[in-house]
Write a protein that holds these residues in place. Structure first.
Motif, PDB file in Angstrom:
ATOM      1  N   CYS A  11       0.872  -1.184   0.000  1.00 24.42           N
ATOM      2  CA  CYS A  11       0.000   0.000   0.000  1.00 24.42           C
ATOM      3  C   CYS A  11       0.902   1.225   0.000  1.00 24.42           C
ATOM      4  CB  CYS A  11      -0.873   0.036   1.250  1.00 24.42           C
ATOM      5  SG  CYS A  11      -2.082  -1.281   1.256  1.00 24.42           S
ATOM      6  N   GLN A  13       0.091   4.276   1.214  1.00 25.10           N
ATOM      7  CA  GLN A  13       0.069   4.888   2.547  1.00 25.10           C
ATOM      8  C   GLN A  13      -0.850   4.089   3.459  1.00 25.10           C
ATOM      9  OE1 GLN A  13      -1.038   8.917   1.475  1.00 25.10           O
ATOM     10  NE2 GLN A  13      -3.031   8.694   2.430  1.00 25.10           N
ATOM     11  N   ARG A  14      -0.708   4.332   4.771  1.00 28.40           N
ATOM     12  CA  ARG A  14      -1.383   3.521   5.777  1.00 28.40           C
ATOM     13  C   ARG A  14      -2.723   4.159   6.138  1.00 28.40           C
ATOM     14  NH1 ARG A  14       1.649   0.262   9.018  1.00 28.40           N
ATOM     15  NH2 ARG A  14       3.483   1.477   8.422  1.00 28.40           N
ATOM     16  N   CYS A  15      -3.827   3.494   5.852  1.00 26.73           N
ATOM     17  CA  CYS A  15      -5.137   4.014   6.256  1.00 26.73           C
ATOM     18  C   CYS A  15      -5.241   3.920   7.777  1.00 26.73           C
ATOM     19  CB  CYS A  15      -6.251   3.225   5.581  1.00 26.73           C
ATOM     20  SG  CYS A  15      -6.130   3.315   3.793  1.00 26.73           S
ATOM     21  N   TYR A  17      -7.412   3.186   9.893  1.00 25.05           N
ATOM     22  CA  TYR A  17      -8.219   2.155  10.565  1.00 25.05           C
ATOM     23  C   TYR A  17      -7.733   0.743  10.261  1.00 25.05           C
ATOM     24  CZ  TYR A  17      -9.995   2.048   5.827  1.00 25.05           C
ATOM     25  OH  TYR A  17     -10.059   1.960   4.462  1.00 25.05           O
ATOM     26  N   PHE A  20      -4.768  -4.777   8.378  1.00 24.14           N
ATOM     27  CA  PHE A  20      -4.461  -5.892   7.468  1.00 24.14           C
ATOM     28  C   PHE A  20      -2.953  -6.028   7.321  1.00 24.14           C
ATOM     29  CE2 PHE A  20      -8.496  -5.065   4.738  1.00 24.14           C
ATOM     30  CZ  PHE A  20      -9.269  -5.535   5.769  1.00 24.14           C
ATOM     31  N   GLY A  61      -5.818  -7.218  -1.464  1.00 28.28           N
ATOM     32  CA  GLY A  61      -4.636  -6.632  -0.821  1.00 28.28           C
ATOM     33  C   GLY A  61      -4.921  -6.168   0.582  1.00 28.28           C
ATOM     34  N   GLY A  62      -4.001  -5.285   0.980  1.00 28.40           N
ATOM     35  CA  GLY A  62      -3.072  -4.446   0.232  1.00 28.40           C
ATOM     36  C   GLY A  62      -3.787  -3.682  -0.902  1.00 28.40           C
ATOM     37  N   THR A  63      -3.003  -3.309  -1.868  1.00 20.62           N
ATOM     38  CA  THR A  63      -3.530  -2.545  -2.989  1.00 20.62           C
ATOM     39  C   THR A  63      -3.034  -3.165  -4.290  1.00 20.62           C
ATOM     40  OG1 THR A  63      -3.380  -0.573  -1.587  1.00 20.62           O
ATOM     41  CG2 THR A  63      -3.809  -0.208  -3.913  1.00 20.62           C
ATOM     42  N   ASN A  96      -7.614   0.995  -5.649  1.00 19.02           N
ATOM     43  CA  ASN A  96      -7.803   2.291  -5.004  1.00 19.02           C
ATOM     44  C   ASN A  96      -8.366   3.260  -6.048  1.00 19.02           C
ATOM     45  OD1 ASN A  96      -6.907   2.059  -2.330  1.00 19.02           O
ATOM     46  ND2 ASN A  96      -5.913   4.058  -2.551  1.00 19.02           N
ATOM     47  N   ARG A 133      -7.044   8.061   3.729  1.00 22.72           N
ATOM     48  CA  ARG A 133      -7.126   7.458   2.399  1.00 22.72           C
ATOM     49  C   ARG A 133      -6.352   8.337   1.418  1.00 22.72           C
ATOM     50  NH1 ARG A 133      -8.854   2.344   1.851  1.00 22.72           N
ATOM     51  NH2 ARG A 133      -9.048   2.913  -0.333  1.00 22.72           N
TER      52      ARG A 133
HETATM   53  S1  SF4 Z   1      -5.021  -2.605   2.822  1.00 23.96           S
HETATM   54 FE1  SF4 Z   1      -6.604  -1.150   2.141  1.00 23.96          FE
HETATM   55  S2  SF4 Z   1      -7.313  -0.216   4.047  1.00 23.96           S
HETATM   56 FE2  SF4 Z   1      -5.327  -1.179   4.517  1.00 23.96          FE
HETATM   57  S3  SF4 Z   1      -3.765   0.429   4.272  1.00 23.96           S
HETATM   58 FE3  SF4 Z   1      -3.976  -0.666   2.302  1.00 23.96          FE
HETATM   59  S4  SF4 Z   1      -5.481   0.523   1.111  1.00 23.96           S
HETATM   60 FE4  SF4 Z   1      -5.676   1.134   3.260  1.00 23.96          FE
END
Ligand code: SF4
Length: 377
Positions: A11, A13-15, A17, A20, A61-63, A96, A133
């Motif tokens: 990813c 950047q780190r969301c 919430y 994962f 994912g991840g992304t 995304n 996000r």
């Molecule tokens: S897995 Fe999804 S929710 Fe988690 S940091 Fe990556 S984009 Fe954000």
């Protein structure tokens, strides 16, 4: 029949919430090394599904949308080399919104991806910033428009409700915006504060207020009502689909159809055992490179199967099929299920409809409590 899940653990950047498993960053050398390891894993496990044809492929994912065309091409080539992928297979890419530019979708257009799952979460820019996000509302709308332009006829979006400070008016606006897009599938989740996440710290430090349960329940009830009015079937607690657009991949999990999970932290199920890969990109790459074991495995007992079935089936609109329990497990476990269900049936939180035991409109709010009562420990 079988499915394939491919975990892309990166990813950008780190969301705030999210708990994962994923790595933050987009180091192209590391992603290339990961793709090489992934291809090697697919080759190593080519016989694990005993020649079953593949009905669904899911990039999660991840992304996954951090991968480019060339990286996907390599993955699809090796999948097609070793597995029989049905001509009508559902092939999903989680993406995304800000990745779904026209240029990116154009680059992916030669690939067989036919379903997009877009992580919109909310169209409210203030909430998007709080969730950390990467995208904004304009990019969310553009992602769906671009996907349509490039021929996607099966689009799912994710939404989160009960966001900090969110009121019913905002939630109604979010749903209206989502419905206006006319997508085929909507997944919705109430926000949870997972220990250790930024959002969990912000709440504990008093910087944000958690939505009260009564408001979260009202939001969920409004969601169910709007989905029904707009022709979406509530086929699972968190999932709503237009007719014929249920997620085939997730539905296969719920029916115990075997699947192979490739990539760090991915899980697999072969009908008898469950396996899970190491949750570290570095370790995954090194283990595969050095011919070392990269997954753990457990043999599922009859009770494990029963518990897994109860956990997934009770969340679906059909519910638990008591006849299936008898066919699969004999007498003892269905008896246990019915006995454990009795108080909830009496309270009106469960409904018995023919051979199916399902959640009522009140039971849906205490689904996790009921599931804990029905599983056998
Ligand atoms: S897995 Fe999804 S929710 Fe988690 S940091 Fe990556 S984009 Fe954000």
């Amino acid at each position: 029949m079988a499915g394939i899940y491919i975990h892309i653990p990166f990813c950008i950047q780190r969301c705030s919430y999210c708990d994962f498993y994923r790595e933050i960053g987009s180091d192209s050398k590391k992603i290339d090394a990961f793709v090489q390891a992934l291809i090697h894993e697919i080759e190593l496990r080519k016989d694990d599904l005993d020649g079953e044809s593949i009905q669904t492929v899911y990039f999660g994912g991840g992304t996954p949308s951090v991968l480019n065309y060339d990286q996907f091409r390599l993955i699809f080539d090796v999948l097609h080399q070793y597995f029989t992928i049905c001509s009508n297979a559902e092939i999903t890419l989680e993406a995304n919104p800000d990745d779904l530019t026209e240029a990116y979708l154009d680059s992916l257009s030669p690939l067989p991806i036919n379903r997009l799952s877009i992580g919109i979460q909310t169209f409210n820019d203030k909430h998007l910033r709080e969730l950390n996000r990467r995208h904004n509302a304009t990019q969310a709308y553009a992602a769906v428009a671009n996907a349509r332009k490039y021929g996607f006829k099966n689009i799912s979006i994710d939404l989160i409700y009960a966001l900090p400070g969110q009121d019913m008016i905002d939630w109604e606006e979010q749903l209206d915006a989502a419905l206006h897009l006319g997508v085929e599938h909507i997944s919705t989740y109430g926000l949870t504060y997972e220990e250790g996440t930024a959002l969990w710290h912000h709440r504990n430090e008093g910087k944000i207020q958690e939505t009260e349960d009564i408001t979260a329940i009202a939001m969920f009830n409004h969601l169910r009502k709007k989905m029904k009015e707009n022709g979406y079937e509530a086929y699972e607690i968190s999932n709503y689909a237009k007719p014929d657009f249920r997620s085939r991949h997730n539905s296969a999990y719920w029916k115990f159809i075997p699947y192979l999970g490739f990539g760090p932290s991915a899980h697999s199920f072969d009908g008898k055992t469950r396996q899970w890969n190491v949750s570290s990109v570095q370790q995954y790459i090194e283990c595969i490179r050095n011919h070392q074991s990269f997954f753990e495995q457990e043999i599922l007992s009859k009770q494990d199967f029963y518990n897994d079935y109860v956990m997934v089936a009770l969340r679906t609109s059909e519910g638990i099929d008591i006849n299936y329990l008898h066919e699969r497990f004999g007498q003892e476990l269905p008896d246990y299920c019915i006995q454990s269900a009795a108080p909830h049936l009496a309270a009106g939180d469960l409904i018995m409809n023919g051979q199916y035991l399902s959640l009522s409109a009140t039971g849906i709010h205490i689904a996790n409590i009921i599931i804990m009562d029905l599983i056998k420990v």
